[in-house]
Design a protein around this motif. Structure first.
Motif, PDB file in Angstrom:
ATOM      1  N   GLN A   5       0.836  -1.200   0.000  1.00 13.50           N
ATOM      2  CA  GLN A   5       0.000   0.000   0.000  1.00 13.50           C
ATOM      3  C   GLN A   5       0.868   1.245   0.000  1.00 13.50           C
ATOM      4  O   GLN A   5       0.550   2.224  -0.664  1.00 13.50           O
ATOM      5  N   SER A   6       1.978   1.191   0.753  1.00 16.44           N
ATOM      6  CA  SER A   6       2.896   2.317   0.788  1.00 16.44           C
ATOM      7  C   SER A   6       3.476   2.582  -0.597  1.00 16.44           C
ATOM      8  O   SER A   6       3.592   3.721  -1.027  1.00 16.44           O
ATOM      9  N   ASP A   7       3.855   1.516  -1.330  1.00 20.73           N
ATOM     10  CA  ASP A   7       4.374   1.668  -2.688  1.00 20.73           C
ATOM     11  C   ASP A   7       3.335   2.308  -3.604  1.00 20.73           C
ATOM     12  O   ASP A   7       3.651   3.157  -4.422  1.00 20.73           O
ATOM     13  N   GLU A   8       2.062   1.896  -3.464  1.00 17.49           N
ATOM     14  CA  GLU A   8       1.004   2.474  -4.297  1.00 17.49           C
ATOM     15  C   GLU A   8       0.793   3.943  -3.968  1.00 17.49           C
ATOM     16  O   GLU A   8       0.582   4.757  -4.867  1.00 17.49           O
ATOM     17  N   ALA A   9       0.852   4.309  -2.684  1.00 20.82           N
ATOM     18  CA  ALA A   9       0.699   5.712  -2.297  1.00 20.82           C
ATOM     19  C   ALA A   9       1.838   6.550  -2.877  1.00 20.82           C
ATOM     20  O   ALA A   9       1.630   7.669  -3.348  1.00 20.82           O
ATOM     21  N   ARG A  47      11.046   2.394  -7.177  1.00 22.89           N
ATOM     22  CA  ARG A  47      10.087   1.525  -7.879  1.00 22.89           C
ATOM     23  C   ARG A  47       8.912   2.356  -8.385  1.00 22.89           C
ATOM     24  O   ARG A  47       8.461   2.183  -9.514  1.00 22.89           O
ATOM     25  N   SER A  48       8.400   3.228  -7.522  1.00 23.06           N
ATOM     26  CA  SER A  48       7.238   4.047  -7.889  1.00 23.06           C
ATOM     27  C   SER A  48       7.560   5.013  -9.020  1.00 23.06           C
ATOM     28  O   SER A  48       6.738   5.239  -9.895  1.00 23.06           O
ATOM     29  N   ALA A  49       8.750   5.590  -8.984  1.00 23.77           N
ATOM     30  CA  ALA A  49       9.162   6.535 -10.026  1.00 23.77           C
ATOM     31  C   ALA A  49       9.684   5.820 -11.263  1.00 23.77           C
ATOM     32  O   ALA A  49       9.905   6.446 -12.294  1.00 23.77           O
ATOM     33  N   ARG A  50       9.900   4.509 -11.143  1.00 26.92           N
ATOM     34  CA  ARG A  50      10.429   3.674 -12.218  1.00 26.92           C
ATOM     35  C   ARG A  50      11.790   4.171 -12.710  1.00 26.92           C
ATOM     36  O   ARG A  50      11.992   4.392 -13.902  1.00 26.92           O
TER      37      ARG A  50
END
Length: 195
Positions: A5-9, A47-50
């Motif tokens: 969930q933290s990664d998705e946020a 990961r989120s910013a790729r």
């Protein structure tokens, strides 16, 4: 909140505009892993910013322990947005046990578009001198206007300790520090991606 969930946020926080990125070098997040308490959070932001990650540290550490099994380990297997965007992948760089070995290995690979996570003010100063960005583990974004004063304070405190005196150590690392780090790193990555 779970790690997923933290990664998705964070993904929502890190949406970037990549329309003008074709002629620029792409940033890498470099983590100075020696005694770094926020490696997991830094990887989640990347990961989120790729964007790719390089974790550098002493060869006695298990640097890969924070990398997920399903994370790509090279650019060939990365999941990028388009041909100009390499996507997220994580690489480790084991260095010798000598003093400042990780710092010099990081500087050797550093590009001006990169972002470095470090709690070492000396390394942060070299990073800024190379035109890259640096952030401390408590979320402090280092800048050229104040880095000389921070180096001077570090030097004076070291002189006091060498003379047998005592200086105040850092406060205990808290969850607030961890959250501040994630917010500040998300901001730095957005700026790096959009520059």
């Amino acid at each position: 909140m779970t790690a997923h969930q933290s990664d998705e946020a964070l993904a929502d926080t890190l949406e970037v505009n990549n329309e003008d990125r074709t002629s620029c070098s792409f940033p890498t997040l470099i983590i100075d892993a020696d005694a770094c308490p926020v490696t997991r959070e830094a990887l989640a932001c990347a990961r989120s910013a790729r964007i790719p990650v390089l974790i550098a540290g002493n060869s006695t550490q298990n640097l890969a322990r924070r990398i997920r099994r399903d994370d790509p380990r090279d650019a060939e297997h990365a999941r990028g947005r388009d041909a100009t965007h390499p996507g997220f992948w994580a690489e480790t760089l084991d260095v010798s046990c000598g003093a400042d070995s990780a710092d010099f290995a990081i500087i050797e690979r550093l590009e001006p578009s990169d972002v470095v996570v470090t709690q070492d003010i000396g390394l942060a100063s070299m990073v800024l001198g190379r035109g890259a960005a640096a952030i401390g583990v408590r979320g402090h974004i280092y800048n050229k206007a104040t880095i000389d004063m921070q180096l001077f304070i570090r030097h004076e405190e070291k002189k006091v300790r060498r003379a047998g005196g005592r200086t105040q150590g850092p406060a205990a690392f808290t969850d607030d520090d961890r959250e501040r780090f994630q917010r500040s790193l998300a901001q730095l990555l957005r700026e790096a991606l959009n520059s």
